[in-house]
Design a protein around this motif. Structure first.
Motif, short mmCIF file in Angstrom:
data_model
loop_
_atom_site.label_atom_id
_atom_site.label_comp_id
_atom_site.label_asym_id
_atom_site.label_seq_id
_atom_site.Cartn_x
_atom_site.Cartn_y
_atom_site.Cartn_z
N PHE A 1 -12.28 -57.42 1.30
CA PHE A 1 -11.71 -56.17 0.83
C PHE A 1 -12.72 -55.25 0.21
O PHE A 1 -12.86 -54.02 0.35
N GLU A 2 -13.52 -55.99 -0.53
CA GLU A 2 -14.73 -54.95 -1.35
C GLU A 2 -15.85 -54.94 -0.39
O GLU A 2 -16.91 -54.04 -1.06
N ILE B 1 -4.46 -62.18 4.46
CA ILE B 1 -4.73 -61.85 3.28
C ILE B 1 -5.83 -60.65 3.40
O ILE B 1 -6.79 -60.68 4.35
N TRP B 2 -5.63 -59.53 2.56
CA TRP B 2 -6.76 -58.45 2.43
C TRP B 2 -6.57 -57.67 3.98
O TRP B 2 -7.60 -56.75 3.98
N HIS B 3 -5.66 -57.74 4.86
CA HIS B 3 -6.03 -57.13 5.87
C HIS B 3 -4.40 -56.32 6.30
O HIS B 3 -4.07 -55.38 6.69
N LYS C 1 -11.68 -61.75 -1.66
CA LYS C 1 -11.61 -60.20 -1.96
C LYS C 1 -12.90 -59.61 -1.84
O LYS C 1 -13.06 -58.41 -1.27
N TRP D 1 -16.57 -54.87 6.85
CA TRP D 1 -16.13 -56.14 7.35
C TRP D 1 -15.86 -55.90 8.76
O TRP D 1 -16.01 -56.67 9.64
N SER E 1 -6.08 -53.30 6.41
CA SER E 1 -6.66 -52.67 5.19
C SER E 1 -7.90 -53.28 4.71
O SER E 1 -8.46 -52.78 3.47
N ALA E 2 -8.64 -54.06 5.54
CA ALA E 2 -9.84 -54.54 5.08
C ALA E 2 -11.03 -53.42 4.78
O ALA E 2 -10.87 -52.42 5.36
N HIS E 3 -12.18 -53.80 4.29
CA HIS E 3 -13.24 -52.89 3.97
C HIS E 3 -13.82 -52.61 5.31
O HIS E 3 -14.07 -53.48 6.35
N SER F 1 -2.41 -61.90 -0.60
CA SER F 1 -3.33 -61.21 -1.63
C SER F 1 -2.65 -60.35 -2.39
O SER F 1 -3.51 -59.46 -2.80
N ALA G 1 -11.79 -65.06 -6.09
CA ALA G 1 -11.72 -63.78 -5.57
C ALA G 1 -13.07 -63.63 -4.61
O ALA G 1 -13.30 -62.53 -4.36
#
Ligand code: FMN
Length: 314
Positions: free
Chosen positions: A271-272, A24-26, A267, A211, A206-208, A48, A264
């Motif tokens: 992600f954020e 998720i989120w990556h 996320k 992170w 695709s992660a922040h 996600s 969330a």
């Protein structure tokens, strides 16, 4: 690593038995297509993604690679039937299901010609997967990042036991970021490996950026498996984690855990980029990851390390 075929490469029609975990989120189309273009199997992480985002990612992945790729469907999340429908409509050929019953979708997908692998964290569930007719099992040890089993069985103990009890192709996951670890997993009986944490800290994930940088700074002991009452998950010990620990210290109150988790959190963190309030999922092997690298470099390192790892004389 020599380009020899084995049961996993043949099953998925790939060059090397290296699977990039659905995360998720990556793992959007950029990460999945980059891994597939290197000769491994990239997985888009549907967990996600809203259904329309998943469709967009599959379409972009098809444009970015002509090699096989798949979709990971964690059965923890809503809209599952819609997700499966999109996978079928878009002509995806490989699905990795996780966190649920392997019987639910395996037959439906196989009837349409797809290959199905299912992720488990125990030998008992690996045997259920074989009974359910899946094409391959991913056995994930306690050291893995993200959602995990309750039994705390490490990859080193899990793989030989699963190998002893099932005959279908077996993919080892949890604690694998180096070619030496991949070779060890295959010596223990795996036909291939699924790698999450190492691919989380890549340029294409695709992660922040906060992170990804944090992953490269983590040391041994910085992650912990928690939330066993809800869905066990290995995460970084940060402010959010300490909040959960506080709840445990005042008695195991599932309701309070659910409230603290809220919505969330994952996320928010991954992600954020909120490194204190967010849920940061990563494996113990993060202690061995000290650089954000392009997928191609990670992949080439794995292959070279695999080749260079020899049995020491004794
Ligand atoms: C950030 C992160 C997110 C993850 N999300 C998922 C997911 O959506 N579905 C799933 O089946 N497993 C998920 N996992 C577990 C991975 O698929 C994989 O099995 C695990 O990362 C392997 O262990 P490693 O992290 O030591 O490589 C996640 C792992 C991480 C680190």
């Amino acid at each position: 690593m020599q380009n020899n075929q084995n049961r996993i490469t043949q099953l998925f029609n790939i060059q090397y038995p290296i699977i990039q975990a659905g995360m998720i989120w990556h793992s959007g189309w950029r990460l999945a297509s980059a891994v597939s273009n290197c000769g491994g199997l990239g997985l888009i992480g549907a967990g996600s993604m809203y259904p329309d985002i998943l469709r967009e990612n599959i379409q972009k992945c098809k444009q970015a690679t002509d090699k096989p790729f798949g979709v990971n469907v964690p059965m923890l999340y809503p809209n599952l039937d819609e997700v499966i429908q999109i996978i079928l409509e878009e002509g995806v050929k490989i699905v990795f299901t996780s966190a649920g019953n392997p019987k639910t979708y395996t037959e439906t997908l196989q009837k349409e010609g797809l290959k199905v692998a299912h992720v488990v964290s125990s030998t008992k569930f690996a045997m259920k997967c074989e009974d359910a007719g899946v094409d391959a099992v991913v056995a994930e040890g306690f050291e893995a990042g993200g959602h995990n089993g309750r039994d705390e069985t490490t990859t080193f103990c899990l793989i030989p036991n699963v190998r002893k009890h099932i005959s279908i192709p077996l993919i080892a996951a949890g604690g694998i970021a180096l070619g030496s670890q991949m070779k060890a997993a295959m010596i223990l009986g795996a036909d291939g490996v699924q790698i999450g944490s190492r691919f989380a800290a890549t340029v294409e994930a695709s992660a922040h950026e906060n992170w990804k940088k944090k992953i490269t700074e983590l040391q041994e002991g910085d992650t912990h498996l928690t939330l066993k009452e809800l869905a066990p998950v290995r995460m970084v010990k940060n402010k959010f984690f300490n909040e959960l620990e506080g709840i445990y210290q005042t008695g195991r109150n599932t309701e309070a855990l659910v409230t603290a988790l809220g919505r969330a959190r994952a996320k928010k963190g991954m992600f954020e980029g909120d490194m204190e309030e967010g849920e940061l999922e990563i494996g113990q092997v993060s202690a061995l990851i000290d650089e954000i690298l392009p997928v191609e470099t990670v992949f080439n390192n794995l292959l070279k390390e695999f080749e260079d790892t020899k049995m020491p004389a004794f």
